[in-house]
Design a protein around this motif. Structure first.
Motif, PDB file in Angstrom:
ATOM      1  N   ALA A 164       0.933  -1.093  -0.057  1.00 27.12           N
ATOM      2  CA  ALA A 164       0.078  -0.039   0.026  1.00 27.12           C
ATOM      3  C   ALA A 164       0.872   1.171   0.073  1.00 27.12           C
ATOM      4  O   ALA A 164       0.543   2.372  -0.672  1.00 27.12           O
ATOM      5  CB  ALA A 164      -0.997  -0.239   1.340  1.00 27.12           C
ATOM      6  N   ALA A 165       1.904   1.349   0.834  1.00 25.31           N
ATOM      7  CA  ALA A 165       2.822   2.644   0.857  1.00 25.31           C
ATOM      8  C   ALA A 165       3.437   2.765  -0.530  1.00 25.31           C
ATOM      9  O   ALA A 165       3.604   3.880  -0.985  1.00 25.31           O
ATOM     10  CB  ALA A 165       3.888   2.333   1.990  1.00 25.31           C
ATOM     11  N   ARG A 166       3.954   1.627  -1.147  1.00 26.36           N
ATOM     12  CA  ARG A 166       4.473   1.833  -2.384  1.00 26.36           C
ATOM     13  C   ARG A 166       3.612   2.535  -3.611  1.00 26.36           C
ATOM     14  O   ARG A 166       3.608   3.427  -4.167  1.00 26.36           O
ATOM     15  CB  ARG A 166       5.054   0.455  -3.170  1.00 26.36           C
ATOM     16  N   VAL A 167       2.287   1.850  -3.715  1.00 25.12           N
ATOM     17  CA  VAL A 167       1.051   2.349  -4.556  1.00 25.12           C
ATOM     18  C   VAL A 167       0.868   3.821  -4.060  1.00 25.12           C
ATOM     19  O   VAL A 167       0.727   4.576  -5.014  1.00 25.12           O
ATOM     20  CB  VAL A 167      -0.070   1.461  -4.274  1.00 25.12           C
ATOM     21  N   LEU A 168       0.752   4.074  -2.970  1.00 26.46           N
ATOM     22  CA  LEU A 168       0.448   5.702  -2.512  1.00 26.46           C
ATOM     23  C   LEU A 168       1.601   6.436  -3.069  1.00 26.46           C
ATOM     24  O   LEU A 168       1.358   7.688  -3.394  1.00 26.46           O
ATOM     25  CB  LEU A 168       0.202   5.702  -1.005  1.00 26.46           C
ATOM     26  N   ALA A 169       2.720   6.121  -2.735  1.00 25.75           N
ATOM     27  CA  ALA A 169       4.026   7.010  -3.298  1.00 25.75           C
ATOM     28  C   ALA A 169       3.817   6.983  -4.681  1.00 25.75           C
ATOM     29  O   ALA A 169       4.087   8.271  -5.112  1.00 25.75           O
ATOM     30  CB  ALA A 169       5.372   6.157  -2.768  1.00 25.75           C
ATOM     31  N   ARG A 170       3.722   6.058  -5.379  1.00 21.31           N
ATOM     32  CA  ARG A 170       3.259   6.201  -6.968  1.00 21.31           C
ATOM     33  C   ARG A 170       2.316   7.103  -7.356  1.00 21.31           C
ATOM     34  O   ARG A 170       2.622   7.876  -8.244  1.00 21.31           O
ATOM     35  CB  ARG A 170       3.344   5.058  -7.708  1.00 21.31           C
ATOM     36  N   ALA A 171       1.176   7.114  -6.479  1.00 26.02           N
ATOM     37  CA  ALA A 171       0.060   7.991  -6.803  1.00 26.02           C
ATOM     38  C   ALA A 171       0.468   9.521  -6.453  1.00 26.02           C
ATOM     39  O   ALA A 171      -0.216  10.432  -7.244  1.00 26.02           O
ATOM     40  CB  ALA A 171      -1.146   7.640  -5.962  1.00 26.02           C
ATOM     41  N   ARG A 172       1.454   9.664  -5.911  1.00 23.94           N
ATOM     42  CA  ARG A 172       1.939  10.975  -5.573  1.00 23.94           C
ATOM     43  C   ARG A 172       2.734  11.806  -6.648  1.00 23.94           C
ATOM     44  O   ARG A 172       3.046  12.843  -6.593  1.00 23.94           O
ATOM     45  CB  ARG A 172       2.520  11.178  -4.211  1.00 23.94           C
ATOM     46  N   THR A 173       3.306  10.809  -7.444  1.00 19.43           N
ATOM     47  CA  THR A 173       4.076  11.306  -8.586  1.00 19.43           C
ATOM     48  C   THR A 173       3.298  11.755  -9.948  1.00 19.43           C
ATOM     49  O   THR A 173       2.202  11.118 -10.028  1.00 19.43           O
ATOM     50  CB  THR A 173       5.102  10.505  -8.930  1.00 19.43           C
ATOM     51  N   ARG A 174       3.778  12.581 -10.632  1.00 16.57           N
ATOM     52  CA  ARG A 174       3.005  12.779 -11.779  1.00 16.57           C
ATOM     53  C   ARG A 174       3.124  11.847 -12.479  1.00 16.57           C
ATOM     54  O   ARG A 174       1.755  11.474 -13.346  1.00 16.57           O
ATOM     55  CB  ARG A 174       3.770  14.058 -12.695  1.00 16.57           C
ATOM     56  N   ALA A 175       4.117  10.986 -12.883  1.00 14.88           N
ATOM     57  CA  ALA A 175       3.938  10.002 -13.908  1.00 14.88           C
ATOM     58  C   ALA A 175       2.824   8.809 -13.362  1.00 14.88           C
ATOM     59  O   ALA A 175       2.267   8.299 -14.191  1.00 14.88           O
ATOM     60  CB  ALA A 175       5.389   9.298 -14.057  1.00 14.88           C
TER      61      ALA A 175
END
Length: 265
Positions: A164-175
């Motif tokens: 979950a932490a990895r997914v949320l971190a990706r969702a915070r990036t523009r890409a």
């Protein structure tokens, strides 16, 4: 880390173990490391290949916008490049859609399917189409994923929380926001609806479903079971990833299935 070149871009993947082939496919904004523990367990008996979708994990973003149908096309190219045949394909979420499409398009490459809270069998309504349209905006992804990821993950283990932490971190990036938005826009595409085609899936299929997932209803999993003739359906008291919430329980169902469909002579 091996790489595979397809006409839709470069795919990173892991490849461990020897024997009959098991291919592992992940969900939107996830990556192949979701399956780290699964791959380690299965590689004792099988060749286990875990793929990073384009724009996910270590795979670069493709030149064209991502869609569910594009992922299915990429999978067909990938198994062709690696010359894989008679594999069991494990697909979580949109990975389940791609796995089913491969079984329909190239049945000789698929010995069996394991679908984990898979997509492609959603009964579309005006409300669900509107939600996907809303999620098709990168700005919405950044705002909504903070609440959506806990809803579908229903994290109970350390591995769940790491995912979950990895997914949320990706969702915070523009890409990451652009990748997720592009996929969400594609979900209501008629070409991503497997319901009219389900009768053509002849591969033995095991459907495993985390019943606590608040985004994909168990009734959709049961509908998938009824639509695919040679299928079994098992529910788990978990969220979207039964194999990270209840690894031993999930393997206890999946390994006998693998033994049956990948039995050596």
């Amino acid at each position: 880390m091996p790489l595979a070149e397809t006409s839709s871009g470069t795919l990173a993947y892991s490849d461990q173990g020897t024997g009959p082939v098991v291919v592992l496919l992940h969900a939107t904004l996830h990556d192949r490391t979701d399956y780290t523990d699964v791959a380690a367990a299965l590689a004792r008996r099988y060749r286990v290949i875990a793929v990073d979708w384009p724009g996910h994990g270590d795979s670069p973003a493709p030149a064209q916008p991502l869609s569910a149908v594009l992922l299915a096309d990429v999978l067909e190219q990938f198994v062709s490049v690696l010359e894989l045949r008679d594999a069991v394909v494990v697909g979580n979420s949109v990975g389940g859609f791609a796995a089913c499409r491969l079984a329909l398009a190239q049945p000789s490459r698929v010995a069996g399917l394991v679908l984990v809270n898979g997509s492609g069998f959603t009964p579309w309504t005006p409300a669900s189409r509107a939600f996907c349209a809303l999620m098709g905006h990168p700005g919405t992804i950044g705002a909504v994923f903070r609440g959506l990821v806990p809803l579908y993950m229903q994290a109970t283990t350390v591995k769940d929380r790491d995912v979950a932490a990895r997914v949320l971190a990706r969702a915070r990036t523009r890409a990451g926001r652009q990748t997720a938005a592009s996929l969400w826009r594609s979900f209501p595409d008629p070409a991503a609806d497997l319901r009219p085609l389900a009768g053509g899936i002849t591969s033995p299929t095991l459907i495993t479903w985390g019943a606590r997932d608040r985004t994909l209803r168990p009734s959709w999993g049961r509908a998938m079971h009824h639509a695919i003739s040679d299928s079994a359906y098992v529910e788990f008291d978990t969220g979207h990833l039964p194999f990270t919430s209840d690894l031993q329980g999930w393997l206890g169902v999946v390994e006998p299935f693998l033994e049956r469909v990948l039995a050596r002579d």
